[in-house]
Write a protein that holds these residues in place. Structure first.
Motif, short mmCIF file in Angstrom:
data_model
loop_
_atom_site.label_atom_id
_atom_site.label_comp_id
_atom_site.label_asym_id
_atom_site.label_seq_id
_atom_site.Cartn_x
_atom_site.Cartn_y
_atom_site.Cartn_z
N LEU A 179 11.64 44.51 18.63
CA LEU A 179 11.95 44.31 20.05
C LEU A 179 11.53 42.91 20.51
O LEU A 179 12.26 42.24 21.25
N ILE A 180 10.36 42.48 20.09
CA ILE A 180 9.85 41.16 20.49
C ILE A 180 10.70 40.05 19.87
O ILE A 180 11.06 39.07 20.54
N GLU A 181 11.04 40.20 18.61
CA GLU A 181 11.86 39.19 17.94
C GLU A 181 13.25 39.11 18.57
O GLU A 181 13.81 38.01 18.72
N ASN A 182 13.79 40.24 18.98
CA ASN A 182 15.09 40.24 19.67
C ASN A 182 15.00 39.50 21.00
O ASN A 182 15.93 38.75 21.36
N LYS A 183 13.91 39.71 21.72
CA LYS A 183 13.72 39.05 23.01
C LYS A 183 13.59 37.54 22.82
O LYS A 183 14.16 36.75 23.59
N GLN A 184 12.88 37.14 21.79
CA GLN A 184 12.71 35.70 21.55
C GLN A 184 14.04 35.07 21.13
O GLN A 184 14.35 33.93 21.51
N MET A 185 14.84 35.77 20.36
CA MET A 185 16.16 35.29 19.99
C MET A 185 17.04 35.14 21.23
O MET A 185 17.77 34.14 21.40
N GLU A 186 16.92 36.09 22.13
CA GLU A 186 17.67 36.06 23.39
C GLU A 186 17.28 34.83 24.21
O GLU A 186 18.14 34.13 24.75
N LEU A 187 15.99 34.55 24.26
CA LEU A 187 15.51 33.39 25.03
C LEU A 187 15.96 32.07 24.40
O LEU A 187 16.29 31.11 25.10
N ARG A 188 15.98 32.01 23.08
CA ARG A 188 16.44 30.80 22.40
C ARG A 188 17.92 30.56 22.69
O ARG A 188 18.37 29.42 22.91
N ASN A 189 18.71 31.64 22.68
CA ASN A 189 20.14 31.52 22.93
C ASN A 189 20.42 31.07 24.35
O ASN A 189 21.42 30.37 24.61
N GLU A 190 19.57 31.45 25.29
CA GLU A 190 19.73 31.04 26.69
C GLU A 190 19.54 29.54 26.84
O GLU A 190 20.11 28.91 27.73
N ASN A 191 18.72 28.97 25.96
CA ASN A 191 18.45 27.53 26.04
C ASN A 191 19.42 26.73 25.19
O ASN A 191 19.39 25.53 25.16
#
Length: 307
Positions: free
Chosen positions: A295-307
């Motif tokens: 779950l945490i790794e998915n969230k961090q991937m999501e944040l990277r994609n936003e940037n």
């Protein structure tokens, strides 16, 4: 030190201890063999584990009178006082005693020393802070031949000063905070020396508990945030969290999906590069940590994609 290879790491030692794992495994084996299994009280302080058993059809009961002769009873790792065994035996009810070997040893020793005229001191949670006696402490009390002295914090040492006993035998709840225990035991030792009273100390804190804390603290030096997963009514999980938050921003969650929302309570700024350490108390299956890591790794991937 543990070298962080990615942003989310799981403590080398954490999760279900041998005693809890044995109780869970035994319950499953007895059920699979066709026994009409009943758990006497929650098998561990983890809602997901207990729900798993209930969903399987295994009943959890809190009252001995709810048990019938056709049941096979699982006694959990926390242990029970003698009257529980007496009731089951007298009513010809089958049971598997899954009391942790460390707890069983405490029962053996307090019986021996109280029979030898020692007043027993139990360093453990008896409900002073929250009104709920820890089940392990309750079980140990039952094996003492005379009423023991219960110590939860330094204020309780006054009980020893006013006791008429000349010799004491001290044991610890296996999940008691070791640092706190050391300080209290030293004070008790000083009091006994001053009063010229004999004190035998058995610092019976579980090795698994010590190692979970040790490796979790080690990881905390390498990350930005610590997350403890465990049942909210789990004493050892709470102690682990209280220890870790001294070293690093930390949160304590029961449901892995609540991790991001819980961060708001400590005003922690989580980013795609935040390094997170995961650990769990002795009543939490490690699978929950693997789920949280994803779950945490998915969230961090999501944040990277936003940037």
């Amino acid at each position: 030190m543990v070298k962080v290879m990615d942003n989310v790491i799981i403590s080398k030692v954490c999760g279900l201890c041998a005693g809890c794992n044995n109780a869970i495994t035994t319950a499953k084996q007895k059920y699979n063999s066709g026994k009409n299994v009943v758990l006497f009280k929650e098998i561990v302080h983890n809602p997901h584990v207990n729900k798993m058993f209930e969903d399987t059809g295994i009943t959890i009961v809190d009252d001995l009178e709810q048990i019938t002769p056709d049941n096979h009873v699982i006694i959990r790792a926390h242990g029970e006082p003698p009257e529980t065994y007496d009731y089951l035996t007298q009513n010809n009810i089958e049971f598997s005693d899954c009391t942790c070997v460390n707890v069983a040893k405490i029962h053996e020793m307090v019986t021996k020393y109280s029979n030898d005229g020692f007043e027993i001191i139990i360093l453990g949670k008896y409900g002073k802070s929250n009104g709920k006696m820890h089940p392990e402490t309750k079980g140990t009390i039952g094996w003492c031949k005379t009423e023991p002295i219960l110590i939860e914090d330094a204020e309780d040492i006054e009980k020893i000063k006013t006791s008429t006993a000349e010799k004491f035998y001290l044991v610890c709840q296996t999940t008691f905070n070791e640092e706190k225990a050391n300080a209290i035991i030293q004070e008790i030792s000083d009091v006994c020396k001053l009063l010229n009273k004999e004190l035998i100390t058995n610092k019976s804190i579980c090795g698994a508990q010590k190692n979970i804390n040790k490796y979790s603290v080690e990881i905390s030096t390498e990350v930005d945030l610590m997350i403890v997963v465990g049942g909210k009514n789990s004493s050892n999980s709470r102690e682990l969290f209280n220890n870790l938050k001294q070293y690093k921003p930390s949160i304590f969650i029961e449901e892995v999906e609540d991790w991001f929302e819980e961060l708001k309570t400590i005003n922690f700024e989580f980013t795609a590069e935040t390094k997170v350490g995961l650990t769990a108390g002795a009543s939490t299956p490690k699978e929950e940590l693997f789920e949280l890591k994803q779950l945490i790794e998915n969230k961090q991937m999501e944040l990277r994609n936003e940037n």
